[in-house]
Scaffold this motif. Structure first.
Motif, PDB file in Angstrom:
ATOM      1  N   ARG A  11      31.729  -3.491  14.423  1.00 48.53           N
ATOM      2  CA  ARG A  11      33.125  -3.051  14.426  1.00 48.53           C
ATOM      3  C   ARG A  11      33.534  -2.556  13.046  1.00 48.53           C
ATOM      4  N   ALA A  12      33.051  -3.211  12.009  1.00 48.94           N
ATOM      5  CA  ALA A  12      33.363  -2.776  10.642  1.00 48.94           C
ATOM      6  C   ALA A  12      32.753  -1.403  10.361  1.00 48.94           C
ATOM      7  N   LEU A  13      31.522  -1.180  10.807  1.00 50.23           N
ATOM      8  CA  LEU A  13      30.882   0.118  10.605  1.00 50.23           C
ATOM      9  C   LEU A  13      31.674   1.249  11.253  1.00 50.23           C
ATOM     10  N   LEU A  14      32.246   0.967  12.403  1.00 48.51           N
ATOM     11  CA  LEU A  14      33.002   1.986  13.130  1.00 48.51           C
ATOM     12  C   LEU A  14      34.462   2.072  12.679  1.00 48.51           C
ATOM     13  N   GLY A  64      27.335   5.041  18.470  1.00 47.69           N
ATOM     14  CA  GLY A  64      26.332   5.290  17.445  1.00 47.69           C
ATOM     15  C   GLY A  64      25.827   4.067  16.705  1.00 47.69           C
ATOM     16  N   VAL A  65      26.144   2.891  17.184  1.00 43.43           N
ATOM     17  CA  VAL A  65      25.676   1.660  16.537  1.00 43.43           C
ATOM     18  C   VAL A  65      24.342   1.236  17.148  1.00 43.43           C
ATOM     19  N   GLU A  66      23.408   0.885  16.274  1.00 43.66           N
ATOM     20  CA  GLU A  66      22.152   0.281  16.707  1.00 43.66           C
ATOM     21  C   GLU A  66      22.254  -1.205  16.424  1.00 43.66           C
ATOM     22  N   ASP A  71      14.141 -10.959  13.401  1.00 40.09           N
ATOM     23  CA  ASP A  71      14.373 -12.304  12.880  1.00 40.09           C
ATOM     24  C   ASP A  71      15.695 -12.404  12.119  1.00 40.09           C
ATOM     25  N   ALA A  72      16.319 -11.260  11.856  1.00 39.53           N
ATOM     26  CA  ALA A  72      17.627 -11.233  11.184  1.00 39.53           C
ATOM     27  C   ALA A  72      18.504 -10.214  11.901  1.00 39.53           C
ATOM     28  N   PRO A  73      19.196 -10.618  12.970  1.00 31.50           N
ATOM     29  CA  PRO A  73      20.018  -9.684  13.739  1.00 31.50           C
ATOM     30  C   PRO A  73      21.046  -8.969  12.859  1.00 31.50           C
ATOM     31  N   GLY A  74      21.240  -7.699  13.148  1.00 32.04           N
ATOM     32  CA  GLY A  74      22.213  -6.927  12.374  1.00 32.04           C
ATOM     33  C   GLY A  74      22.658  -5.709  13.158  1.00 32.04           C
ATOM     34  N   ALA A  75      23.336  -4.811  12.452  1.00 33.96           N
ATOM     35  CA  ALA A  75      23.828  -3.582  13.060  1.00 33.96           C
ATOM     36  C   ALA A  75      23.768  -2.481  12.026  1.00 33.96           C
ATOM     37  N   ARG A  76      23.528  -1.268  12.492  1.00 33.16           N
ATOM     38  CA  ARG A  76      23.552  -0.098  11.621  1.00 33.16           C
ATOM     39  C   ARG A  76      23.943   1.104  12.442  1.00 33.16           C
ATOM     40  N   LEU A  77      24.374   2.150  11.761  1.00 34.96           N
ATOM     41  CA  LEU A  77      24.718   3.393  12.442  1.00 34.96           C
ATOM     42  C   LEU A  77      23.449   4.241  12.578  1.00 34.96           C
ATOM     43  N   ARG A  78      23.299   4.864  13.739  1.00 30.07           N
ATOM     44  CA  ARG A  78      22.183   5.787  13.942  1.00 30.07           C
ATOM     45  C   ARG A  78      22.331   6.982  13.030  1.00 30.07           C
ATOM     46  N   LYS A  79      21.213   7.545  12.658  1.00 27.92           N
ATOM     47  CA  LYS A  79      21.237   8.761  11.864  1.00 27.92           C
ATOM     48  C   LYS A  79      21.782   9.894  12.711  1.00 27.92           C
ATOM     49  N   ALA A  80      22.597  10.737  12.087  1.00 29.02           N
ATOM     50  CA  ALA A  80      23.151  11.896  12.790  1.00 29.02           C
ATOM     51  C   ALA A  80      22.028  12.874  13.108  1.00 29.02           C
ATOM     52  N   GLY A  81      22.168  13.545  14.248  1.00 26.56           N
ATOM     53  CA  GLY A  81      21.194  14.571  14.614  1.00 26.56           C
ATOM     54  C   GLY A  81      20.136  13.996  15.420  1.00 26.56           C
TER      55      GLY A  81
END
Length: 81
Positions: A11-14, A64-66, A71-81
């Motif tokens: 949610r913070a990423l977005l 666009g969130v992955e 072993d360390a759950p997280g979140a990141r934004l997918r690369k554009a394109g």
């Protein structure tokens, strides 16, 4: 499986408010801002109604969130394109 840490990070990423995420997820399955707030306060796996959790995951992924579940759950934004 969705973790509270992942939900907070996604949610913070977005840059979405709880209300934003609730409205978007509720188009699939009703999810209240209060439920999201409770889930975000969870350290570790979120426990709740699977259809509601799945709706949140679908909305985050569509935006666009992955969600990373190693072993360390997280979140990141997918690369554009």
């Amino acid at each position: 499986m969705l973790y509270g840490e992942q939900l907070r990070a996604a949610r913070a990423l977005l840059r979405w408010t709880l209300k934003d995420l609730s409205a978007k997820a509720s188009a699939i399955e009703p999810v209240s801002s209060d439920a999201l707030k409770k889930w975000e306060a969870t350290d570790g796996p979120i426990r709740g109604i699977n259809t509601k959790i799945d709706a949140v995951v679908k909305v985050l992924e569509a935006a666009g969130v992955e969600l990373l579940n190693s072993d360390a759950p997280g979140a990141r934004l997918r690369k554009a394109g």
